[in-house]
Design an enzyme around this catalytic site. Structure first.
Site, PDB file in Angstrom:
ATOM      1  N   HIS A   1     -15.342  59.029   8.763  1.00 45.77           N
ATOM      2  CA  HIS A   1     -14.069  58.864   9.465  1.00 45.77           C
ATOM      3  C   HIS A   1     -14.254  58.963  10.974  1.00 45.77           C
ATOM      4  CE1 HIS A   1     -10.168  60.638  10.969  1.00 45.77           C
ATOM      5  NE2 HIS A   1      -9.765  59.494  10.472  1.00 45.77           N
TER       6      HIS A   1
ATOM      7  N   GLU B   1     -15.574  55.712  12.150  1.00 49.97           N
ATOM      8  CA  GLU B   1     -14.523  54.695  12.159  1.00 49.97           C
ATOM      9  C   GLU B   1     -13.788  54.697  13.502  1.00 49.97           C
ATOM     10  OE1 GLU B   1     -10.050  54.592  11.267  1.00 49.97           O
ATOM     11  OE2 GLU B   1     -11.098  55.417   9.528  1.00 49.97           O
ATOM     12  N   HIS B   2     -13.462  55.872  14.006  1.00 50.65           N
ATOM     13  CA  HIS B   2     -12.797  55.976  15.311  1.00 50.65           C
ATOM     14  C   HIS B   2     -13.681  55.434  16.431  1.00 50.65           C
ATOM     15  CE1 HIS B   2      -9.235  58.854  14.750  1.00 50.65           C
ATOM     16  NE2 HIS B   2      -9.654  58.573  13.537  1.00 50.65           N
TER      17      HIS B   2
ATOM     18  N   GLU C   1      -5.645  65.071  14.382  1.00 45.83           N
ATOM     19  CA  GLU C   1      -5.286  64.387  13.139  1.00 45.83           C
ATOM     20  C   GLU C   1      -5.394  65.330  11.945  1.00 45.83           C
ATOM     21  OE1 GLU C   1      -6.610  60.378  10.622  1.00 45.83           O
ATOM     22  OE2 GLU C   1      -7.499  60.776  12.581  1.00 45.83           O
TER      23      GLU C   1
END
Length: 402
Positions: free
Chosen positions: A34, A37-38, A114
């Protein structure tokens, strides 16, 4: 590379599906998929982060990404004339992102925010607790975004090594649907993904993730006290894998049991007893694992009664099956949900990409509809008896009780 020509549309949806997700991380790399991905949106040697965003904004396109337990997807939807640009940007990102130390530190703070946001969402908290309990001791138990501790500990070197080692051609599927020509997509994508010798190696695709049978599930109960207004409940048991041929049968069962306002659970839990605002059944499928169950939220004083009714209904469906009219409605929901969702080129693109990652072959829409139409009440009963009599796992999150 897989494409689908959709007549009568002017858009094209494109997705790069990377066969790497949170379950592929070691304990010391929790959240790396993840995090990466950012970072792939932050720039390449020829494009800044602003260049990447502006390329889609100036043509009115949509551009995003998401990380799952078994794959990561970068996707875009644009006018057909702008597909070459979308392929070029995606190819540049996949093969040549910089992953700089400054960007790692900036995104670290965003991801910690997040995680905190998800920690304030009762539904996210209870489903993470459910996964941690059911698949304890396996990578499937860990949250996709990682934890505050694992994200704080990750270094730029670890993330960049993960990127270079995992984002390889044999682990990727490029799926495109809409107003497209297959040969043109292949030609343009081959050029777009040529950066840093990405396509130079002569390798075979990794192929779909498949398993003979789903991995075991740990039964038991887990409770976490949180100052939420409601108690969130997830009750489940071992289900079917992504490639199980009975997955279309499960879709009918799931819709009839808890898929809409006319479903058994909605009627019994909400309409007749007023125990919960939201209640639904679910089926989760992974390459070698699966879960089925029920999720609901209610006021603290109603939790025991809610669980009693849910358990009672699961036992009744396992023992007696569903009425013919319930099965008929479940089939209608499965048919309609499939066809209506595929009116969108993005949904068609996702269907292609996921099938290449997880299915022995891509079924046509007519084949899927035929399998749904062939479902009988007896088959639904047999599957319900098999699934809903298995050892359950229960997760509850909400106010502490005496």
């Amino acid at each position: 590379m897989v494409t689908e020509q959709v007549p009568g549309v002017r858009s094209a949806a494109v997705g790069v599906f990377c066969q790497v997700g949170s379950r592929d991380e070691t304990p010391g790399l929790g959240g790396a998929s993840h995090f990466l991905e950012h970072l792939l949106f932050k720039g390449t040697p020829t494009r800044s982060a602003m260049d990447v965003s502006a390329a889609f904004d100036e043509v009115g396109g949509e551009f995003n990404a998401y990380t799952a337990r078994e794959y990561t997807c970068y996707h875009a939807r644009v006018l057909d004339e702008d597909l070459p640009m979308a392929l070029d940007v995606l190819g540049d990102m996949m093969t040549s992102s910089l992953v700089t130390a400054d960007d790692v530190e900036a995104e670290r703070e965003v991801i910690l925010d997040e995680i905190a946001m998800h920690d304030d969402d009762p539904d996210d908290v209870v489903h993470n607790l459910f996964a941690a309990t059911a698949w304890a001791g396996t990578p499937l138990a860990r949250p996709i975004a990682g934890t505050a501790e694992s994200i704080t500990a990750l270094t730029r070197t670890q993330i960049n090594r993960y990127y270079r080692g995992r984002y390889t051609a044999e682990r990727m599927v490029l799926a495109v649907a809409g107003s497209v020509d297959h040969d043109e997509v292949v030609e343009r994508a081959t050029k777009a993904f040529a950066g840093r010798g990405f396509l130079d190696r002569d390798v075979e695709p990794a192929g779909p993730r498949l398993a003979e049978r789903p991995r075991p599930v740990r039964g038991g109960e887990a409770r976490v006290a949180r100052p939420f207004e409601q108690v969130s409940v997830v009750l489940g048991m071992r289900g079917l894998t992504r490639s199980d041929p009975r997955r279309h049968l499960l879709s009918v069962l799931n819709n009839a049991l808890g898929g809409g306002p006319s479903s058994r659970l909605f009627q019994e839990v909400r309409e007749r007893r007023g125990l919960a605002y939201s209640v639904y059944s679910f089926g989760l499928g992974y390459s070698d694992a699966g879960m089925v169950g029920v999720s609901a939220g209610c006021l603290p004083g109603k939790a025991d009664e809610l669980l009693r009714v849910v358990r009672e209904q699961l036992a009744l469906v396992a023992a007696d099956g569903l009425a013919e009219e319930e099965v008929s409605r479940g089939k209608g929901q499965s048919r309609g949900g499939l066809v209506l969702s595929l009116e969108d080129t993005g949904a068609r693109m996702t269907r292609l990409g996921e099938a290449m990652l997880f299915q022995p072959r891509l079924l046509s829409i007519d084949e899927v509809l035929g399998r749904i139409d062939a479902v009988t009440p007896g088959q639904v009963h047999d599957l319900a008896r098999e699934l809903y009599t298995r050892t359950p796992t229960l997760a509850l999150v909400g106010p502490a009780t005496p």
